[in-house]
Design a protein around this motif. Structure first.
Motif, PDB file in Angstrom:
ATOM      1  N   VAL A  40      25.862  -2.591 -14.918  1.00 41.00           N
ATOM      2  CA  VAL A  40      26.073  -2.936 -16.195  1.00 41.00           C
ATOM      3  C   VAL A  40      27.095  -4.184 -15.970  1.00 41.00           C
ATOM      4  O   VAL A  40      26.556  -5.383 -16.657  1.00 41.00           O
ATOM      5  N   ASN A  47      24.611  -7.245 -13.924  1.00 43.45           N
ATOM      6  CA  ASN A  47      23.660  -7.638 -14.890  1.00 43.45           C
ATOM      7  C   ASN A  47      24.102  -8.426 -16.165  1.00 43.45           C
ATOM      8  O   ASN A  47      23.274  -9.267 -16.559  1.00 43.45           O
ATOM      9  N   ALA A  48      25.116  -7.727 -16.735  1.00 46.54           N
ATOM     10  CA  ALA A  48      25.462  -8.362 -18.030  1.00 46.54           C
ATOM     11  C   ALA A  48      26.214  -9.589 -17.599  1.00 46.54           C
ATOM     12  O   ALA A  48      26.087 -10.889 -18.389  1.00 46.54           O
ATOM     13  N   ILE A  61      23.850 -12.434 -16.985  1.00 45.72           N
ATOM     14  CA  ILE A  61      23.178 -12.913 -18.106  1.00 45.72           C
ATOM     15  C   ILE A  61      24.159 -13.728 -18.849  1.00 45.72           C
ATOM     16  O   ILE A  61      23.791 -14.807 -19.333  1.00 45.72           O
ATOM     17  N   LEU A  62      25.272 -13.416 -18.922  1.00 40.16           N
ATOM     18  CA  LEU A  62      26.405 -14.209 -19.532  1.00 40.16           C
ATOM     19  C   LEU A  62      26.502 -15.476 -18.886  1.00 40.16           C
ATOM     20  O   LEU A  62      26.661 -16.542 -19.351  1.00 40.16           O
ATOM     21  N   THR A  77      17.289 -14.267 -16.096  1.00 41.87           N
ATOM     22  CA  THR A  77      18.079 -13.600 -17.209  1.00 41.87           C
ATOM     23  C   THR A  77      17.303 -12.407 -17.745  1.00 41.87           C
ATOM     24  O   THR A  77      17.880 -11.320 -18.047  1.00 41.87           O
ATOM     25  N   SER A  91      17.545  -9.358 -15.476  1.00 38.50           N
ATOM     26  CA  SER A  91      18.719  -8.707 -15.388  1.00 38.50           C
ATOM     27  C   SER A  91      18.913  -7.679 -16.803  1.00 38.50           C
ATOM     28  O   SER A  91      19.319  -6.608 -16.515  1.00 38.50           O
ATOM     29  N   PHE A  92      18.279  -8.282 -17.726  1.00 35.34           N
ATOM     30  CA  PHE A  92      17.927  -7.355 -19.004  1.00 35.34           C
ATOM     31  C   PHE A  92      17.389  -6.194 -18.593  1.00 35.34           C
ATOM     32  O   PHE A  92      17.484  -5.097 -19.040  1.00 35.34           O
ATOM     33  N   LEU A 140      19.068  -3.895 -16.470  1.00 35.42           N
ATOM     34  CA  LEU A 140      20.095  -3.242 -17.097  1.00 35.42           C
ATOM     35  C   LEU A 140      19.422  -2.065 -18.128  1.00 35.42           C
ATOM     36  O   LEU A 140      20.228  -1.008 -18.463  1.00 35.42           O
ATOM     37  N   SER A 141      18.305  -2.463 -18.813  1.00 37.22           N
ATOM     38  CA  SER A 141      17.681  -1.545 -19.624  1.00 37.22           C
ATOM     39  C   SER A 141      17.197  -0.178 -18.928  1.00 37.22           C
ATOM     40  O   SER A 141      17.496   0.606 -19.402  1.00 37.22           O
ATOM     41  N   SER A 164      19.513   2.038 -17.738  1.00 38.12           N
ATOM     42  CA  SER A 164      20.266   2.753 -18.766  1.00 38.12           C
ATOM     43  C   SER A 164      19.242   3.932 -19.434  1.00 38.12           C
ATOM     44  O   SER A 164      19.956   4.631 -20.090  1.00 38.12           O
TER      45      SER A 164
END
Length: 315
Positions: free
Chosen positions: A39, A42-43, A46-47, A64, A67-68, A71-72, A75
Motif C-alpha cells: 500500500v 504503490n500509493a 502514484i503520489l 501510475t 501501481s493502481f 494496489l487494487s 486489496s
C-alpha cells in the motif's frame, strides 16, 4: 447449484494456507507486513508521479496505473486472506466469492495489457526517439488504457457468468486461499468443459497477445541497441528497459505456470505458492523494482525531499 441455503450457512469454505495456529499467525504477520509495504509503495509511487512535473510522461502515466492495479488487486485478495488466517471458519458467500474472482480477473488481465503498453512505449522511445512525443500522445495513452480495461471487463464478465452456472454437489470446500478459477473448477461436480474452454481461450489470448507485443517490442529494442556504437549509449538504452523486463519476467512466469494448464494438473501446494507470489508478493515488488532501478524516480524522490526541506527552512 445450491443457491438457496439456510441462513448463516456459508456457500463456500476456503481451505486456506495452513492448518496449525502457529503457522497461521506467522503467515498473518508476514502478509500484513507485505500488504502495508504494498500500500505504501504503490500509493507513494502514484503520489510521487503526480507531484513531480518531470515525470508527467507516457512511461510514468502507465507506471501510475500499474501501481493502481497492483494496489487494487492486492486489496481484492490480501485483506480477505488476513481475515481468514485469524478465523476458524474461513467461510465466504457465493456472491462474495464470485465478486472476488470477477475483480481479480479484470485487474490481473488489465495488468497484462498494461505491461504490453509499457513495452510498446519503450520500443517507441528507443527505436523512434524523434517521433516519440507525436506517437505516444496523451490520446493514444488513454485509448490504450481504456481498451485494456474494456477487454478485461468483457473477459471477466463472460468467465464469471460461465463459472456461476456450475453445480457444486458434494463439497463446498475450495482448496485454495481465495476464489480463483482453477480450484473452483476442480470443486464442481458438473461438466466443466465449456467453462474451461472459454477460460482457456480468454486467458490464453490475453497472455499470447501481451507476450507477442512485449517480445516483438524487445526484439526491435535489442536490435536497435546493438547498432549503437558506444558502450555507454548501449548501457543507457538498456537501463531504461531493465526494470520493465524484470517486472514482466516475474509476473508472466507465475501467471503462465498457474493458468495455462489443464484442471487435472492442479496441485494445491505448488499452485498456492505461485498464487501467493503473484497476488501478494509481486504487487509489493513492482514499486521497489521501478524505483530502486530507475534514475528518474530516484531524482524525483530527491527533488521532493529537497523541496520539503526548503519549505521547512522557510517556516
Amino acid at each position: 447449484m445450491r443457491k438457496q441455503n439456510p441462513i448463516n450457512e456459508p456457500d463456500f469454505i476456503l481451505l486456506g494456507l495452513a492448518d496449525s495456529a502457529e503457522t497461521q499467525l506467522g503467515l498473518f504477520l508476514l502478509f500484513l507486513l507485505i500488504y502495508l509495504v504494498t500500500v505504501l509503495g504503490n500509493a507513494g509511487m502514484i503520489l510521487l508521479i503526480r507531484l513531480d512535473p518531470q515525470l508527467h510522461t507516457p512511461m510514468y502515466f502507465f507506471l501510475t496505473h500499474l501501481s493502481f492495479l497492483d494496489l487494487s488487486y492486492s486489496s481484492v485478495i490480501t485483506p480477505r486472506t488476513l481475515q481468514d488466517l485469524l478465523s476458524s471458519t474461513k467461510s465466504i458467500s457465493f456472491l462474495g466469492c464470485f465478486m472476488q474472482m470477477y475483480f481479480f480477473i479484470i485487474l490481473g488481465g488489465t495488468e497484462c495489457f498494461l505491461l504490453s503498453c509499457m513495452a510498446y512505449d519503450r520500443y517507441v522511445a528507443i527505436c523512434s526517439p524523434l517521433h516519440y512525443s507525436v506517437i505516444m500522445s496523451p490520446r493514444l495513452c488513454w485509448a490504450l488504457l481504456a481498451s485494456s480495461y474494456t477487454i478485461c471487463f468483457i473477459e471477466s464478465s463472460v468467465n464469471t457468468v460461465c463459472m456461476s452456472k456450475l453445480n457444486f454437489c458434494n463439497s463446498t470446500v475450495i482448496r485454495h486461499f481465495f476464489c480463483d478459477t482453477t480450484p473452483i473448477l476442480a470443486l464442481s461436480c458438473s461438466d466443466t468443459y465449456e467453462a474451461e474452454f472459454i477460460i482457456f481461450i480468454f486467458a490464453g489470448s490475453t497472455l499470447i497477445v501481451s507476450l507477442v507485443t512485449i517480445s516483438g517490442s524487445y526484439m526491435s529494442i535489442l536490435s536497435t541497441i546493438l547498432k549503437i556504437n558506444s558502450s555507454a549509449g548501449r548501457k543507457k538504452a538498456f537501463s531504461t528497459c531493465a526494470s520493465h523486463l524484470l517486472g514482466v519476467s516475474i509476473f508472466y512466469s507465475t501467471m503462465i505456470f498457474t493458468y495455462l494448464k489443464p484442471r487435472q494438473s492442479y496441485s494445491l501446494g505448488k499452485d498456492q505458492v505461485a498464487s501467493v507470489f503473484y497476488t501478494i508478493v509481486i504487487p509489493m515488488l513492482n514499486p521497489l523494482i521501478y524505483s530502486l532501478r530507475n534514475r528518474e524516480v530516484k531524482k524525483a524522490i530527491s527533488r521532493l525531499i529537497q523541496e520539503r526541506e526548503g519549505c521547512n527552512q522557510l517556516k
